[in-house]
Write an enzyme that holds these catalytic residues in place. Structure first.
Site, PDB file in Angstrom:
ATOM      1  N   GLY A  85      52.696   3.538  13.920  1.00  0.00           N
ATOM      2  CA  GLY A  85      52.527   4.950  14.210  1.00  0.00           C
ATOM      3  C   GLY A  85      51.225   5.612  13.834  1.00  0.00           C
ATOM      4  O   GLY A  85      50.172   5.339  14.410  1.00  0.00           O
TER       5      GLY A  85
ATOM      6  N   ARG B  43      48.028   0.392  26.077  1.00  0.00           N
ATOM      7  CA  ARG B  43      49.161  -0.513  26.318  1.00  0.00           C
ATOM      8  C   ARG B  43      48.979  -1.330  27.597  1.00  0.00           C
ATOM      9  O   ARG B  43      49.454  -2.470  27.682  1.00  0.00           O
ATOM     10  CB  ARG B  43      50.454   0.290  26.381  1.00  0.00           C
TER      11      ARG B  43
ATOM     12  N   LYS C  54      57.902  10.671   4.886  1.00  0.00           N
ATOM     13  CA  LYS C  54      59.150  10.573   4.119  1.00  0.00           C
ATOM     14  C   LYS C  54      59.379   9.227   3.458  1.00  0.00           C
ATOM     15  O   LYS C  54      59.150   8.189   4.067  1.00  0.00           O
ATOM     16  CB  LYS C  54      60.323  10.820   5.061  1.00  0.00           C
TER      17      LYS C  54
ATOM     18  N   GLY D 285      57.449   1.636  15.871  1.00  0.00           N
ATOM     19  CA  GLY D 285      58.771   1.373  15.304  1.00  0.00           C
ATOM     20  C   GLY D 285      59.069  -0.116  15.236  1.00  0.00           C
ATOM     21  O   GLY D 285      59.669  -0.603  14.273  1.00  0.00           O
TER      22      GLY D 285
HETATM   23  P1  AMP Z   1      54.979   8.851   9.334  1.00  0.00           P
HETATM   24  O1  AMP Z   1      55.311   8.988  10.800  1.00  0.00           O
HETATM   25  O2  AMP Z   1      56.154   8.748   8.442  1.00  0.00           O
HETATM   26  O3  AMP Z   1      53.945   7.778   9.099  1.00  0.00           O
HETATM   27  O4  AMP Z   1      54.351  10.237   8.913  1.00  0.00           O
HETATM   28  C1  AMP Z   1      53.156  10.687   9.427  1.00  0.00           C
HETATM   29  C2  AMP Z   1      53.056  12.165   9.208  1.00  0.00           C
HETATM   30  O5  AMP Z   1      53.155  12.435   7.831  1.00  0.00           O
HETATM   31  C3  AMP Z   1      51.754  12.723   9.668  1.00  0.00           C
HETATM   32  O6  AMP Z   1      51.969  13.563  10.756  1.00  0.00           O
HETATM   33  C4  AMP Z   1      51.232  13.476   8.470  1.00  0.00           C
HETATM   34  O7  AMP Z   1      50.744  14.745   8.787  1.00  0.00           O
HETATM   35  C5  AMP Z   1      52.447  13.608   7.579  1.00  0.00           C
HETATM   36  N1  AMP Z   1      52.079  13.719   6.178  1.00  0.00           N
HETATM   37  C6  AMP Z   1      51.281  12.911   5.479  1.00  0.00           C
HETATM   38  N2  AMP Z   1      51.120  13.335   4.224  1.00  0.00           N
HETATM   39  C7  AMP Z   1      51.844  14.458   4.104  1.00  0.00           C
HETATM   40  C8  AMP Z   1      52.062  15.396   3.038  1.00  0.00           C
HETATM   41  N3  AMP Z   1      51.503  15.206   1.847  1.00  0.00           N
HETATM   42  N4  AMP Z   1      52.867  16.432   3.287  1.00  0.00           N
HETATM   43  C9  AMP Z   1      53.418  16.615   4.489  1.00  0.00           C
HETATM   44  N5  AMP Z   1      53.259  15.770   5.533  1.00  0.00           N
HETATM   45  C10 AMP Z   1      52.470  14.712   5.346  1.00  0.00           C
END
Ligand code: AMP
Length: 398
Positions: free
Chosen positions: A356, A35, A200, A379
């Site tokens: 992220g 950064r 999610k 974000g």
């Molecule tokens: P996000 O911040 O929503 O992009 O989520 C990233 C996180 O999702 C990472 O830490 C991954 O470990 C987790 N992740 C990715 N695929 C899966 C999965 N199939 N089951 C559980 N967690 C997951």
């Protein structure tokens, strides 16, 4: 709003919001200076032209008062690396009388770094009096903190009110982030592919809805894929599942169909019997996961399909990992996607890694120099891609 590139800053004092929210180790050393490097060119231009720069940022999440571990002073050595010959002054309170004395007597070619803005709760509240005080540190306000542009805080948004349109603008980093995201959404060469993953669906619903309008292909991976698969009647064992989002998932699939956007879901998955690095694993169809098992990565067939779509694309957006890439056993899907994005870019595609964990995945894969642009704003980039007007951008444009 001024055009930063075309403005000459000779003799001007610029109060600049940067995002120096950097990670520190136990000895308070900066462990990742991305950064700081991101803001370097903006700061350097003003100094080189004979202006001076008052830098302001937040660091960490202090509880509304001074805390040594969040002091901005820890950033000085890392900043000095990029400006070895520049005097960096430090004000240990961002709005004290001493701070104003320092900024009003700041010499051309020098930097004044202000103490952590979030030592005042007024910062996050967007307090006008606090913002007005901060504005008095400079003749011109430059916002180069893309990472906090989605926050309506005193230093990122309210402050802009106290400068007329000829005395405020964006720095190089902010301009580059906006330009690259705009290129993917509105000025893209087909085929355009978005890779959307992460934990999610609920976090990415708005992004997916919006992307249908501008993408030819959407490759879905990560934990969020299983809510889509369950919504279509698949058996997903104990994979991540958000039952409240099945209707929306079906709606997205229908909307994509009507819009000629192809949504891909992983045909196969690497499953695990526990959420851990050394869990037992197997490969099965994603809609036939046994009870007690969970999908933690896209499978080898899906990895091939996704890689081929990516390699045939001319514009690529990637947000979110394909699996739990933090565990080596479940990292293959994510790193294969990273490789395919790099290969497509080598062949002339434009690729943006935004948001992220896909940013840390591309860095971990060592391929970051082979993609077109890696966003610094997690974000903020997500909200920009969702089509929201970011308060930090709006305030400067008004
Ligand atoms: P996000 O911040 O929503 O992009 O989520 C990233 C996180 O999702 C990472 O830490 C991954 O470990 C987790 N992740 C990715 N695929 C899966 C999965 N199939 N089951 C559980 N967690 C997951």
């Amino acid at each position: 709003m001024i055009n930063f590139k075309e403005t000459n800053f000779s003799g001007k004092r610029v109060v600049m919001r940067v995002d120096f929210n950097v990670p520190l180790n136990a000895e308070f050393q900066v462990t990742d200076d991305t950064r700081i490097e991101g803001a370097k060119a903006t700061i350097a231009k003003v100094l080189k032209e004979g202006g001076s720069v008052v830098l302001m940022s937040h660091l960490g999440r202090p509880k509304g008062g001074p805390e040594n571990k969040y002091s901005m002073k820890h950033v000085i050595p890392a900043l000095q690396v990029y400006f070895p010959d520049v005097k960096i002054n430090f004000a240990d309170d961002c709005i004290s009388e001493a701070a104003f004395n320092m900024s009003s007597t700041l010499k051309n070619g020098e930097i004044l770094l202000l103490e952590n803005l979030r030592f005042y709760p007024e910062e996050e509240k967007g307090n006008p009096d606090f913002a007005k005080k901060l504005s008095q540190h400079g003749d011109i306000y430059i916002n180069d903190a893309f990472g906090t542009a989605h926050r309506e805080h005193a230093s990122t948004a309210t402050i802009a009110k106290y400068f007329d349109k000829d005395h405020k603008g964006f720095g190089y980093l902010m301009a580059a982030e906006v330009e690259n995201a705009t290129k993917v959404l509105h000025d893209s060469v087909s085929p355009v592919t978005a890779i959307v993953g992460g934990a999610k669906v609920s976090d990415k619903i708005q992004l997916l809805e919006r992307l249908i309008d501008s993408m030819d292909n959407i490759l879905i991976g990560g934990g969020m894929a299983y809510t889509f698969i369950a919504a279509q009647g698949g058996k997903i064992g104990k994979s991540l599942f958000e039952p409240d989002y099945t209707d929306l998932a079906l709606k997205i699939i229908a909307k994509a169909k009507a819009n000629n956007t192809t949504i891909y879901l992983p045909g196969d998955s690497i499953i695990a019997d526990a959420f851990s690095a050394d869990a037992a694993s197997n490969v099965v169809a994603s809609d036939n996961i046994p009870d007690g098992w969970m999908g933690l990565d896209i499978g080898p067939v899906a990895t091939d399909v996704y890689s081929n779509v990516i390699k045939a694309s001319k514009t690529i957006l990637w947000n979110g990992p394909m699996g739990v890439f933090e565990f080596e056993k479940f990292a293959n899907g994510t790193f294969s996607v990273a490789k395919a994005v790099a290969e497509a870019t080598d062949k002339g595609a434009f690729s943006l890694i935004g948001g992220g964990d896909s940013v840390s995945a591309i860095n971990k894969s060592g391929l970051e120099s082979r993609v077109s642009y890696v966003s610094t704003g997690g974000g903020a980039m997500l909200e920009f891609l969702e089509g929201k007007e970011l308060p930090g951008i709006k305030a400067v444009k008004e």
